[in-house]
Design an enzyme around this catalytic site. Structure first.
Site, PDB file in Angstrom:
ATOM      1  N   GLN A 107       0.647  -1.406  -0.424  1.00  0.00           N
ATOM      2  CA  GLN A 107      -0.011   0.140  -0.085  1.00  0.00           C
ATOM      3  C   GLN A 107       0.717   1.210   0.376  1.00  0.00           C
ATOM      4  O   GLN A 107       0.441   2.188  -1.010  1.00  0.00           O
ATOM      5  CB  GLN A 107      -0.825  -0.098   0.934  1.00  0.00           C
ATOM      6  CG  GLN A 107      -1.558   1.121   1.367  1.00  0.00           C
ATOM      7  CD  GLN A 107      -3.029   0.473   2.676  1.00  0.00           C
ATOM      8  OE1 GLN A 107      -3.605  -0.196   2.338  1.00  0.00           O
ATOM      9  NE2 GLN A 107      -2.757   1.960   3.465  1.00  0.00           N
ATOM     10  N   VAL A 327      -1.976   4.842  12.706  1.00  0.00           N
ATOM     11  CA  VAL A 327      -2.586   3.977  12.194  1.00  0.00           C
ATOM     12  C   VAL A 327      -1.727   3.975  10.474  1.00  0.00           C
ATOM     13  O   VAL A 327      -1.675   5.593  10.719  1.00  0.00           O
ATOM     14  CB  VAL A 327      -4.048   3.834  12.462  1.00  0.00           C
ATOM     15  CG1 VAL A 327      -4.571   2.738  11.044  1.00  0.00           C
ATOM     16  CG2 VAL A 327      -4.618   3.358  13.679  1.00  0.00           C
ATOM     17  N   GLU A 328      -2.219   3.552   9.638  1.00  0.00           N
ATOM     18  CA  GLU A 328      -0.770   3.595   8.775  1.00  0.00           C
ATOM     19  C   GLU A 328      -2.342   4.978   7.758  1.00  0.00           C
ATOM     20  O   GLU A 328      -1.790   5.455   7.000  1.00  0.00           O
ATOM     21  CB  GLU A 328      -0.981   2.485   7.652  1.00  0.00           C
ATOM     22  CG  GLU A 328      -2.999   1.807   7.742  1.00  0.00           C
ATOM     23  CD  GLU A 328      -2.462   0.636   6.877  1.00  0.00           C
ATOM     24  OE1 GLU A 328      -3.443  -0.020   5.652  1.00  0.00           O
ATOM     25  OE2 GLU A 328      -2.674  -0.658   7.736  1.00  0.00           O
ATOM     26  N   SER A 329      -3.207   4.548   7.799  1.00  0.00           N
ATOM     27  CA  SER A 329      -4.002   6.287   7.569  1.00  0.00           C
ATOM     28  C   SER A 329      -3.130   7.962   7.430  1.00  0.00           C
ATOM     29  O   SER A 329      -2.960   8.858   7.190  1.00  0.00           O
ATOM     30  CB  SER A 329      -5.206   6.383   7.695  1.00  0.00           C
ATOM     31  OG  SER A 329      -5.465   6.164   9.472  1.00  0.00           O
ATOM     32  N   GLY A 330      -2.409   7.402   8.734  1.00  0.00           N
ATOM     33  CA  GLY A 330      -1.583   8.767   8.731  1.00  0.00           C
ATOM     34  C   GLY A 330      -2.582   9.670  10.442  1.00  0.00           C
ATOM     35  O   GLY A 330      -2.290  10.776  11.041  1.00  0.00           O
TER      36      GLY A 330
END
Length: 526
Positions: A107, A327-330
């Site tokens: 991703q 979380v990877e979303s930021g």
């Protein structure tokens, strides 16, 4: 004054022609341009066009029903290049049935590839993916038989005697984005969106190849009324603006909420208003996993058990201010939503771009990451991406686990039908799962145990009945749950023989209590 080009959703759908590459920006259902995506689907079902497109997406973009599920029609899409399809059952079915060419890439590498393409490069160089199924010497990210004979879209390159992955450019013809509002010039803001994502990077990548940008917005305001710092995409880069006619359906903040200001930082909710989770096997696993954090560490939560329970447990136990959950979303801090709303949170301290978050995970590496797993073998290899013909994809799993300082895999010991009880501070296995997860060889390399061990990475596998640690010599069993029979319920249920630690411990019985167990004191004592 330059005027924006305001069009209907159907007119915007007409921008997509046969054989184009289409790149929507979103994660789960956050920032999904539903009005536009629906019209592209409707146009195909009515006319058979557009046909043969390539669908490029960095994140999973669905809630099992909407998002890029609208594109899951044989003939509409010829090739899909993405990272995750766990919430997209029709895509998983089409991939398994060889109805589409399917490539799965990490991703973060896709999100960062947009930026590389935007600045004129032919692709992106990285060590992320080496030794996994994305490596062209293994599978090249090809997820079905239809794709296997096709060209590689990643290759191995040598730089100063070291191997690197090279992710090749994928020229974008149409980029579809979403914002909260725009002015009459098309300058677009995203202040009510629950993530920042990689909106501008995707737009600039499309512009590099002469592509078109379609933006869906909630409302239009007068030019000059927007704070220029709030503008995510200048209007000169947007070719068509669609004002959503039914935002409660087609412009939801996320799948479960039309709009909640606490998920975009415009409000906070009392911490005690967030209810603790009831006792379950997932909560038990989460509790034992949290024992691996320490004061001041930066933590990443992956999908599944990590995101669904660990943030909630941290809030219940009062340790949210002693660690920084990301979380990877930021997103940073707060309490994370889970399931179909993965990637958003309430009471956040900070929110940065998705591709920027991946810069941190790929470069410095997060202190501790919690990830789910599907299979483990005796080399320490982990499969979290493909179970039989069902391919969920890797999402940010490879980006994050490959560079994290400590990796804690979380999951039940067996799968499909396992049941447990937790009375008297011990575990009782009421019903055993039908599927073994401790296998002789994993079906797909999502995590390369041999490489991890050679790099002395700190890796744990936490289940409800046993905890393992990777060591140079292999997989070591270091703990079992009270009430569990070591031979019958652990070793006999494994297809490989782990190394049993000479100092095999029993898990703390307090982890099996229904109420909070005082984990903060234990963590602060480290």
């Amino acid at each position: 004054m330059i005027k924006a080009n305001f069009v209907t959703a159907r007119e915007a759908a007409g921008y997509v022609k046969d054989n184009m590459t289409v790149c929507p920006i979103g994660m789960t259902l956050v920032s999904a341009s539903e009005a536009v995506l629906k019209e592209i689907e409707a146009l195909f079902l009515e006319t058979g066009h557009p046909a043969g497109i390539t669908l490029l997406h960095s994140c999973g973009q669905s809630d099992r029903k909407d998002g890029i599920q609208h594109f899951a029609h044989e003939g509409l899409v010829r090739r899909i290049i993405g990272s995750h399809w766990g919430l997209q059952p029709r895509w998983m079915e089409m991939i398994a049935n060889n109805q589409v060419e399917a490539y799965c890439l990490p991703q973060g590498q896709i999100a960062q590839l947009y930026r590389s393409m935007a600045c004129g490069l032919p692709g992106k160089m990285s060590k992320v993916g080496l030794g996994t199924f994305v490596d062209p010497r293994i599978e090249g990210g090809k997820m079905n038989d239809r794709t296997k004979p096709l060209e590689d879209i990643v290759e191995i390159m040598d730089y100063h005697g070291e191997d690197y992955m090279f992710y090749k450019q994928v020229p974008i013809d149409v980029c579809i984005i979403r914002g909260t509002e725009c002015d009459e010039m098309g300058n677009l803001t995203t202040e009510e969106e629950a993530m920042k994502l990689e909106v501008l990077a995707g737009v600039m990548a499309a512009k590099r190849y002469g592509g078109k940008v379609i933006a869906q917005v909630k409302r239009v305001v007068q030019t000059g009324t927007l704070n220029p710092k709030s503008v995510t995409v200048p209007g000169v880069f947007i070719d068509a603006v669609v004002v959503c006619e039914n935002p409660e359906v087609d412009h939801r903040q996320t799948s479960s909420w039309v709009f909640d200001p606490s998920y975009c930082g415009q409000a906070r909710v009392p911490q005690n208003a967030i209810d603790p989770l009831p006792m379950s096997v997932r909560k038990l696993i989460g509790r034992r996993a949290i024992e691996e954090v320490y004061p001041g560490c930066v933590v990443n939560l992956g999908t599944g058990i990590p995101n669904d329970v660990i943030g909630n447990i941290s809030n219940e136990e009062g340790i949210n201010d002693d660690i920084m959950i990301t979380v990877e979303s930021g997103i940073y801090g707060g309490v994370q939503a889970g399931g179909i709303d993965f990637g958003i949170g309430q009471n956040l301290y900070a929110m940065i771009g998705h591709h920027e978050q991946m810069d941190y995970y790929n470069g410095a590496g997060v202190d501790v990451t919690f990830m789910g797993f599907g299979e483990l073998d005796g080399e320490g290899n982990v499969n979290a991406t493909k179970m039989g013909p069902r391919c969920t994809g890797c999402g940010g799993f490879i980006d994050i686990t490959q560079n994290a300082k400590k990796v804690v895999f979380c999951g039940t010991f067996t799968a499909s039908g396992c049941e447990f009880s937790f009375e008297n501070n011990k575990l009782t296995i009421v019903k055993e799962g039908k599927i073994r997860k401790m296998v002789s060889r994993v079906a797909q390399y999502s995590f390369n145990g041999k490489l991890s061990r050679s790099n002395n990475q700190d890796v744990y596998i936490v289940t409800e009945r046993a905890v393992f640690k990777l060591a140079p010599e292999g997989v070591v069993l270091i703990e079992i749950a009270p009430g569990v029979d070591l031979q019958k319920q652990v070793l006999d249920m494994m297809d490989f023989q782990p190394i049993v630690s000479e100092n095999l411990k029993v898990m703390d019985g307090a982890l099996f209590n229904k109420d909070a167990v005082g984990m903060r004191d234990m963590i602060l004592a480290k």
